[in-house]
Design an enzyme around this catalytic site. Structure first.
Site, PDB file in Angstrom:
ATOM      1  N   LYS A  66       4.026  68.804  61.240  1.00  0.00           N
ATOM      2  CA  LYS A  66       4.043  67.451  60.666  1.00  0.00           C
ATOM      3  C   LYS A  66       2.789  67.126  59.869  1.00  0.00           C
ATOM      4  O   LYS A  66       2.835  66.318  58.954  1.00  0.00           O
ATOM      5  CB  LYS A  66       4.238  66.420  61.772  1.00  0.00           C
ATOM      6  N   GLU A  68       6.528  55.448  60.618  1.00  0.00           N
ATOM      7  CA  GLU A  68       7.290  55.235  61.841  1.00  0.00           C
ATOM      8  C   GLU A  68       7.035  56.441  62.745  1.00  0.00           C
ATOM      9  O   GLU A  68       6.687  57.508  62.278  1.00  0.00           O
ATOM     10  CB  GLU A  68       8.790  55.169  61.529  1.00  0.00           C
ATOM     11  N   SER A 106       7.770  75.485  65.289  1.00  0.00           N
ATOM     12  CA  SER A 106       7.320  74.284  64.579  1.00  0.00           C
ATOM     13  C   SER A 106       6.135  73.590  65.246  1.00  0.00           C
ATOM     14  O   SER A 106       5.378  72.887  64.589  1.00  0.00           O
ATOM     15  CB  SER A 106       8.484  73.298  64.442  1.00  0.00           C
TER      16      SER A 106
HETATM   17  C1  PLP Z   1       9.064  66.287  64.904  1.00  0.00           C
HETATM   18  C2  PLP Z   1       9.206  67.692  65.294  1.00  0.00           C
HETATM   19  C3  PLP Z   1      10.370  68.427  64.965  1.00  0.00           C
HETATM   20  C4  PLP Z   1      11.573  67.832  64.311  1.00  0.00           C
HETATM   21  O1  PLP Z   1      11.366  67.364  63.014  1.00  0.00           O
HETATM   22  P1  PLP Z   1      11.926  68.117  61.736  1.00  0.00           P
HETATM   23  O2  PLP Z   1      11.692  67.141  60.650  1.00  0.00           O
HETATM   24  O3  PLP Z   1      13.354  68.421  61.952  1.00  0.00           O
HETATM   25  O4  PLP Z   1      11.136  69.352  61.552  1.00  0.00           O
HETATM   26  C5  PLP Z   1      10.411  69.757  65.306  1.00  0.00           C
HETATM   27  N1  PLP Z   1       9.391  70.356  65.948  1.00  0.00           N
HETATM   28  C6  PLP Z   1       8.266  69.684  66.274  1.00  0.00           C
HETATM   29  C7  PLP Z   1       7.191  70.410  66.987  1.00  0.00           C
HETATM   30  C8  PLP Z   1       8.137  68.339  65.962  1.00  0.00           C
HETATM   31  O5  PLP Z   1       7.022  67.680  66.308  1.00  0.00           O
END
Ligand code: PLP
Length: 577
Positions: free
Chosen positions: A267, A289, A556
């Site tokens: 993010k 948000e 992610s």
């Molecule tokens: C917020 C988040 C997501 C989901 O958001 P996407 O916009 O679909 O990538 C996935 N993994 C992590 C670690 C997050 O913090």
């Protein structure tokens, strides 16, 4: 989307309409029409239409076969539109290579029509496409066309008087406005768009302009790359997880390590990109948000770094569940504003942020947290996350001399997944798989898998897949991972789902938890629960894959944020199984 403008009487306007993007220009021959043209004028309109890249359509109303054949031949027409009895009866006798646009009435369709090349046209009546591509027509103009498209989902729109200033006089500026509305940038196939109240159109246009000018400049790109490198921790590593892979099957598995970034997830890529762009636009305040708080923390971090004022909207229920992140945002200097209406979660927080922005945009940028919302947000967020796929593609190629067979990522709003997929959209040998939250079951309310139980609709300014009830109310969703728990999905994923270029699967809470533990124990990496869904899906399919298969998974984020709640209950539950 096909655009047909009918009843042109001016060759210069026909050319302009074709150049602007109208594929079809209709020419009328009926002696009864005020828009009918002579053969000489028709010749000129056909040539100028073709010069502009469009195709001329002979529009026949109750014409007899002999006259139609003569006109088709003389003008070398390739497309005709048939209205009324006589013309329809002649349908069978027309040359086979002609494309027919058949205006539907109450009679049965002639067998002669071919769904592979012909079209139906529904004028002021509800479309019944019967396998054909179809146009809608009747009273369309720049003001109502988006709504009509949304309502009927046609393949084309047909209009005539909607772009006229007086009888039979077409106005170039109205044609341009209409075509821009229909071909709106910011559409991904049928999906996306900008379904917002009038008040938000101005800031969205301003943002789009900044994205395409400042955002594409060398200066901006270099500055962004430098911050990502010296502050956020890019490039992130690519890690082959051999022990994890050997427990679950034979395929080779590589992780793109977005968990190693500052603040613990992908993010921050987007937050830094948007805040830098906002600063260059002269904005002094950022609003955002947040659901679980991850995007709020990333935005508060970027604002602290760049000296921007920061307000984060958060549902009151989420604030209670995520108290440590609230404290973190406040420590970073952000104001956290509690949103108490509705379910008091992410959906309401987004509404509140949009409401604030409608009145504050002169000084304020709305930094949205995923590849969703109205245009240009999905495009912008995807652009700031593309770095994930660009790096990973190069890293895996350097390592293996080829692309992976599968590229897999979890999908909340869809930003980390689109960041990974974007590098491979044109590499058709790479299967793209998005993994949604399967929660605790397939019943509505028990999961957040939009492509399993969802259907198209509009939420937060975008036409996309949604989880909704039979009454078209937004459904409640559930997932063990807060980051995947959202009723809509970014519109580009809806388009990739529709086109079949990407596949979407769901992994359940317990599959995610099993992967969470296994990766920790075999590799010393604690993944975020969101990312664990992608890994959980890999665990499900790995046993059927051979050693020649290479899987790339986007990790992610890291799981530290999930530990307090897991230690409370879920981990115990898994441990006791
Ligand atoms: C917020 C988040 C997501 C989901 O958001 P996407 O916009 O679909 O990538 C996935 N993994 C992590 C670690 C997050 O913090």
């Amino acid at each position: 989307m096909f655009i047909k403008i009918c009843g042109l009487t001016d060759p210069a306007v026909a050319r302009l309409a074709a150049e602007e993007g109208a594929q079809f220009i209709g020419i009328l021959f009926s002696p009864l029409s005020v828009r009918k043209v002579s053969m000489k004028l028709a010749h000129e309109i056909v040539s100028s239409t073709r010069a502009g890249g469009g195709e001329a359509v002979g529009v026949f109303v109750d014409e007899d076969l002999e006259k139609m054949m003569r006109i088709i031949h003389e003008l070398d027409l390739r497309v005709v539109q048939l209205h009324g009895e006589a013309a329809r009866r002649a349908c069978h006798a027309l040359p086979h290579e002609l494309t027919i646009i058949y205006v539907v009435d109450d009679d049965p369709l002639p067998d002669r029509l071919d769904p592979r090349k012909d079209f139906l046209l529904f004028e002021r009546r509800d479309p019944e496409p019967r396998g054909f591509r179809f146009f809608i027509a009747g009273g369309l103009n720049a003001k109502n066309v988006e709504k009509e498209i949304l309502l009927h989902r046609p393949h084309g729109v047909d209009l005539s008087s909607g772009v006229e200033v007086s009888l039979a006089k077409k106005e170039p500026s109205l044609i341009r406005e209409f075509i821009q509305k229909v071909t709106a940038k910011g559409r991904f196939g049928d999906f996306g768009g900008m379904y917002v109240p009038e008040l938000l159109v101005q800031p969205l246009k301003e943002l789009e302009h900044a994205l395409e000018t400042i955002g594409l400049s060398d200066g901006f790109q270099e500055e962004l790359a430098a911050i990502l490198r010296t502050y956020a921790g890019r490039p992130t590593a690519l890690t082959e997880v051999k022990r994890f892979a050997s427990v679950i099957g034979k395929a080779r598995i590589f992780l793109k390590r977005e968990d190693l970034l500052h603040t613990g997830a992908h993010k921050i890529n987007n937050a830094i990109g948007q805040c830098l762009l906002a600063k260059k636009m002269g904005k002094t305040r950022i609003i955002a948000e947040t659901g679980a708080g991850q995007h709020g923390v990333a935005t508060a971090t970027a604002c602290a770094l760049m000296g921007l004022q920061c307000t984060v909207f958060m549902g009151a229920v989420d604030m209670e569940r995520q108290a440590p992140n609230v404290a973190k945002m406040r420590l970073l200097g952000a104001e956290v504003r509690s949103v108490a209406n509705g379910a008091a979660t992410l959906k309401e927080a987004i509404n509140e942020a949009l409401r604030d922005w409608a009145h504050s945009y002169e000084t304020t940028h709305y930094c949205i947290g995923s590849a969703l919302g109205p245009h240009p947000f999905p495009k912008m967020v995807a652009r700031f996350q593309q770095v994930i796929g660009q790096e990973a593609k190069q890293q895996i190629f350097d390592c293996l001399g080829r692309h992976p067979d599968l590229a897999i990522a979890c999908v909340g709003g869809g930003s980390n997944a689109i960041g990974l997929f974007s590098a491979y959209l044109d590499e058709l040998s790479v299967a793209l798989i998005g993994v949604e939250a399967g929660g605790i079951g397939s019943k509505l309310g028990h999961h957040a898998a939009r492509f399993q139980g969802g259907s198209p609709g509009v939420l937060h300014g975008s036409f996309t897949y949604l989880l909704q009830t039979a009454e078209r109310q937004i459904a409640s969703t559930y997932s063990i991972s807060a980051g995947l728990d959202y009723p809509a999905v970014g519109p580009q994923h809806a388009a990739l789902f529709h086109s079949g270029r990407a596949r979407y699967e769901a992994a359940s809470d317990s599959e995610a938890l099993a992967a969470f533990q296994l990766l920790a124990q075999t590799e010393g990496i604690i993944p975020a629960l969101e990312s664990s869904h992608a890994l959980g899906y890999v665990m499900r399919i790995a046993k059927d894959l051979g050693p020649e298969i290479v899987i790339l998974v986007n990790l992610s984020g890291r799981g530290d944020k999930d530990l307090p709640r897991l230690f409370e209950k879920e981990l115990k539950h898994v441990a006791n199984r």
